[in-house]
Scaffold this motif. Structure first.
Motif, PDB file in Angstrom:
ATOM      1  N   THR A   9       0.794  -1.226   0.033  1.00  0.00           N
ATOM      2  CA  THR A   9      -0.089  -0.039  -0.017  1.00  0.00           C
ATOM      3  C   THR A   9       0.750   1.365  -0.038  1.00  0.00           C
ATOM      4  N   GLU A  10       1.981   1.313   0.883  1.00  0.00           N
ATOM      5  CA  GLU A  10       2.852   2.563   0.931  1.00  0.00           C
ATOM      6  C   GLU A  10       1.856   3.727   1.381  1.00  0.00           C
ATOM      7  N   ASP A  11       1.746   4.770   0.909  1.00  0.00           N
ATOM      8  CA  ASP A  11       1.141   5.999   1.597  1.00  0.00           C
ATOM      9  C   ASP A  11      -0.303   6.068   0.669  1.00  0.00           C
ATOM     10  N   ARG A  12      -0.818   5.058  -0.012  1.00  0.00           N
ATOM     11  CA  ARG A  12      -2.234   5.395  -0.678  1.00  0.00           C
ATOM     12  C   ARG A  12      -3.397   5.093   0.258  1.00  0.00           C
ATOM     13  N   ASP A  13      -4.268   6.218  -0.023  1.00  0.00           N
ATOM     14  CA  ASP A  13      -5.411   6.201   0.733  1.00  0.00           C
ATOM     15  C   ASP A  13      -6.414   5.173  -0.008  1.00  0.00           C
ATOM     16  N   GLY A  14      -7.223   4.454   0.796  1.00  0.00           N
ATOM     17  CA  GLY A  14      -8.224   3.658   0.093  1.00  0.00           C
ATOM     18  C   GLY A  14      -8.713   2.796   1.115  1.00  0.00           C
ATOM     19  N   LEU A  15      -9.673   1.873   0.706  1.00  0.00           N
ATOM     20  CA  LEU A  15     -10.313   0.964   1.664  1.00  0.00           C
ATOM     21  C   LEU A  15      -9.414  -0.290   1.691  1.00  0.00           C
ATOM     22  N   ASP A  43      -4.253   3.455  -7.657  1.00  0.00           N
ATOM     23  CA  ASP A  43      -4.607   3.789  -6.454  1.00  0.00           C
ATOM     24  C   ASP A  43      -6.145   4.342  -6.691  1.00  0.00           C
ATOM     25  N   HIS A  44      -6.509   4.961  -5.739  1.00  0.00           N
ATOM     26  CA  HIS A  44      -7.952   5.271  -5.418  1.00  0.00           C
ATOM     27  C   HIS A  44      -8.551   6.498  -6.730  1.00  0.00           C
ATOM     28  N   VAL A  45      -7.550   7.061  -7.114  1.00  0.00           N
ATOM     29  CA  VAL A  45      -7.878   8.258  -8.213  1.00  0.00           C
ATOM     30  C   VAL A  45      -7.345   7.526  -9.495  1.00  0.00           C
ATOM     31  N   GLY A  46      -7.341   6.277  -9.690  1.00  0.00           N
ATOM     32  CA  GLY A  46      -6.966   5.523 -11.094  1.00  0.00           C
ATOM     33  C   GLY A  46      -5.249   5.716 -11.511  1.00  0.00           C
ATOM     34  N   ARG A  47      -4.354   6.059 -10.637  1.00  0.00           N
ATOM     35  CA  ARG A  47      -3.079   6.387 -11.080  1.00  0.00           C
ATOM     36  C   ARG A  47      -2.177   4.961 -10.748  1.00  0.00           C
ATOM     37  N   TYR A  48      -1.182   4.811 -11.745  1.00  0.00           N
ATOM     38  CA  TYR A  48      -0.200   3.794 -11.346  1.00  0.00           C
ATOM     39  C   TYR A  48       1.051   4.346 -10.993  1.00  0.00           C
ATOM     40  N   SER A  49       1.783   3.763 -10.113  1.00  0.00           N
ATOM     41  CA  SER A  49       3.178   4.190  -9.592  1.00  0.00           C
ATOM     42  C   SER A  49       4.054   3.956 -10.979  1.00  0.00           C
ATOM     43  N   GLY A  50       4.979   4.766 -11.044  1.00  0.00           N
ATOM     44  CA  GLY A  50       6.126   4.643 -12.022  1.00  0.00           C
ATOM     45  C   GLY A  50       5.918   4.924 -13.451  1.00  0.00           C
ATOM     46  N   PHE A  51       4.530   5.120 -13.737  1.00  0.00           N
ATOM     47  CA  PHE A  51       3.886   5.566 -15.148  1.00  0.00           C
ATOM     48  C   PHE A  51       3.263   6.835 -15.284  1.00  0.00           C
ATOM     49  N   ARG A 136     -18.218   5.887  -1.218  1.00  0.00           N
ATOM     50  CA  ARG A 136     -17.668   6.397   0.014  1.00  0.00           C
ATOM     51  C   ARG A 136     -16.212   6.940  -0.272  1.00  0.00           C
ATOM     52  N   PRO A 137     -16.008   7.746   0.738  1.00  0.00           N
ATOM     53  CA  PRO A 137     -14.472   8.478   0.469  1.00  0.00           C
ATOM     54  C   PRO A 137     -13.477   7.166   0.632  1.00  0.00           C
ATOM     55  N   PRO A 138     -12.398   7.465   0.052  1.00  0.00           N
ATOM     56  CA  PRO A 138     -11.847   8.619  -0.570  1.00  0.00           C
ATOM     57  C   PRO A 138     -12.340   8.355  -2.109  1.00  0.00           C
ATOM     58  N   TYR A 139     -12.998   7.487  -2.536  1.00  0.00           N
ATOM     59  CA  TYR A 139     -13.372   7.256  -3.982  1.00  0.00           C
ATOM     60  C   TYR A 139     -14.419   8.133  -4.454  1.00  0.00           C
ATOM     61  N   LEU A 166     -15.022 -11.945  -2.249  1.00  0.00           N
ATOM     62  CA  LEU A 166     -15.069 -10.998  -1.309  1.00  0.00           C
ATOM     63  C   LEU A 166     -15.684 -11.436   0.057  1.00  0.00           C
ATOM     64  N   GLN A 167     -15.033 -11.189   0.986  1.00  0.00           N
ATOM     65  CA  GLN A 167     -15.625 -11.164   2.495  1.00  0.00           C
ATOM     66  C   GLN A 167     -15.341  -9.992   3.016  1.00  0.00           C
ATOM     67  N   GLY A 168     -16.437  -9.285   3.668  1.00  0.00           N
ATOM     68  CA  GLY A 168     -16.025  -8.006   4.487  1.00  0.00           C
ATOM     69  C   GLY A 168     -16.954  -6.933   4.143  1.00  0.00           C
ATOM     70  N   ASP A 169     -16.614  -5.849   4.345  1.00  0.00           N
ATOM     71  CA  ASP A 169     -17.751  -4.632   4.018  1.00  0.00           C
ATOM     72  C   ASP A 169     -17.073  -3.443   3.701  1.00  0.00           C
ATOM     73  N   PRO A 170     -17.891  -2.517   3.025  1.00  0.00           N
ATOM     74  CA  PRO A 170     -17.219  -1.356   2.634  1.00  0.00           C
ATOM     75  C   PRO A 170     -16.794  -0.126   3.548  1.00  0.00           C
ATOM     76  N   THR A 171     -16.947  -0.499   4.750  1.00  0.00           N
ATOM     77  CA  THR A 171     -16.457   0.391   5.938  1.00  0.00           C
ATOM     78  C   THR A 171     -15.210   0.055   6.525  1.00  0.00           C
ATOM     79  N   THR A 172     -14.890  -1.306   6.581  1.00  0.00           N
ATOM     80  CA  THR A 172     -13.679  -1.688   7.406  1.00  0.00           C
ATOM     81  C   THR A 172     -12.671  -2.468   6.295  1.00  0.00           C
ATOM     82  N   GLY A 173     -13.248  -2.940   5.283  1.00  0.00           N
ATOM     83  CA  GLY A 173     -12.345  -3.649   4.134  1.00  0.00           C
ATOM     84  C   GLY A 173     -12.897  -4.871   3.932  1.00  0.00           C
ATOM     85  N   TYR A 174     -12.113  -5.420   2.801  1.00  0.00           N
ATOM     86  CA  TYR A 174     -12.560  -6.786   2.301  1.00  0.00           C
ATOM     87  C   TYR A 174     -11.190  -7.622   2.409  1.00  0.00           C
ATOM     88  N   THR A 175     -11.463  -9.268   2.330  1.00  0.00           N
ATOM     89  CA  THR A 175     -10.403  -9.823   1.985  1.00  0.00           C
ATOM     90  C   THR A 175     -11.013 -10.709   0.678  1.00  0.00           C
TER      91      THR A 175
END
Length: 200
Positions: A9-15, A43-51, A136-139, A166-175
């Motif tokens: 993940t590094e510094d990327r925001d997201g679920l 990432d959540h705004v559609g950008r790839y690292s390095g490109f 939901r934020p940040p999307y 997928l298992q989980g929810d849009p608030t805490t995250g998914y596996t």
């Protein structure tokens, strides 16, 4: 080659998304051990690292051939990583739910490096889950996505088999898990979600 690590993940925001994969041979029972698996995603705004940021022309299909591959920031590695499968054929990554970019449905790219060849494919998400996550934020600050699984030109070629369970929810995250059967050099022959579950 992407850095060998589980946490990408590094510094990327997201679920939060925990991705678990199991690779099997063509007999659908033999685990593929010690296979280097690379994943990368937007990432959540559609950008790839390095490109370079990429905006498709109207009507342009975005494929690996049409996206520019000029590296502009070689040090940026967010949402990229690799792992070797264990003796059960399993590997896992900690990441975020991907964002979208023009002309593509939401996906994670994957390459499995087998002994004598590599298999490239993409992992997908159920559209109803994506719609809920993107409300939901940040999307939610972005425009509505222009492509779903049903309208994606690449998904149309076997994408249904590559949808993560997928298992989980849009608030805490998914596996998200998937078991991928690799059929020789033809690529993924089939997939089934629940059997990919990992305790690692």
């Amino acid at each position: 080659m992407h850095p060998e690590r589980r946490e990408i993940t590094e510094d990327r925001d997201g679920l939060p998304l925990r991705l678990g994969l199991r690779l099997l041979a063509a007999d659908a029972t033999t685990p593929l051990a010690d296979v280097l698996v690379e994943v990368w995603q937007a990432d959540h705004v559609g950008r790839y690292s390095g490109f370079q940021p990429f905006e498709a022309r109207p009507g342009q299909a975005v494929t690996s051939e049409s996206v520019p591959h000029d590296v502009i920031a070689a040090g940026e590695t967010y949402l990229r990583g690799s792992q070797r499968t264990d003796e059960r054929g399993m590997c896992a990554f900690n990441t975020i739910y991907p964002g979208w970019y023009a002309s593509r449905t939401v996906h994670i790219r994957l390459i499995a490096h087998l002994r004598d060849h590599s298999v490239t494919t993409q992992l997908y998400f159920p559209d109803p889950v994506t719609d809920e996550v993107f409300s939901r934020p940040p999307y939610r600050g972005r425009p509505q996505r222009d492509t779903t699984n049903a309208t994606d030109s690449i998904f149309a070629h076997g994408g249904e088999q590559m949808i993560l369970d997928l298992q989980g929810d849009p608030t805490t995250g998914y596996t998200g898990v998937l078991c991928v059967v690799l059929d020789g050099q033809a690529g993924p022959a089939s997939a089934a979600g629940p059997s990919a579950e990992s305790d690692g």
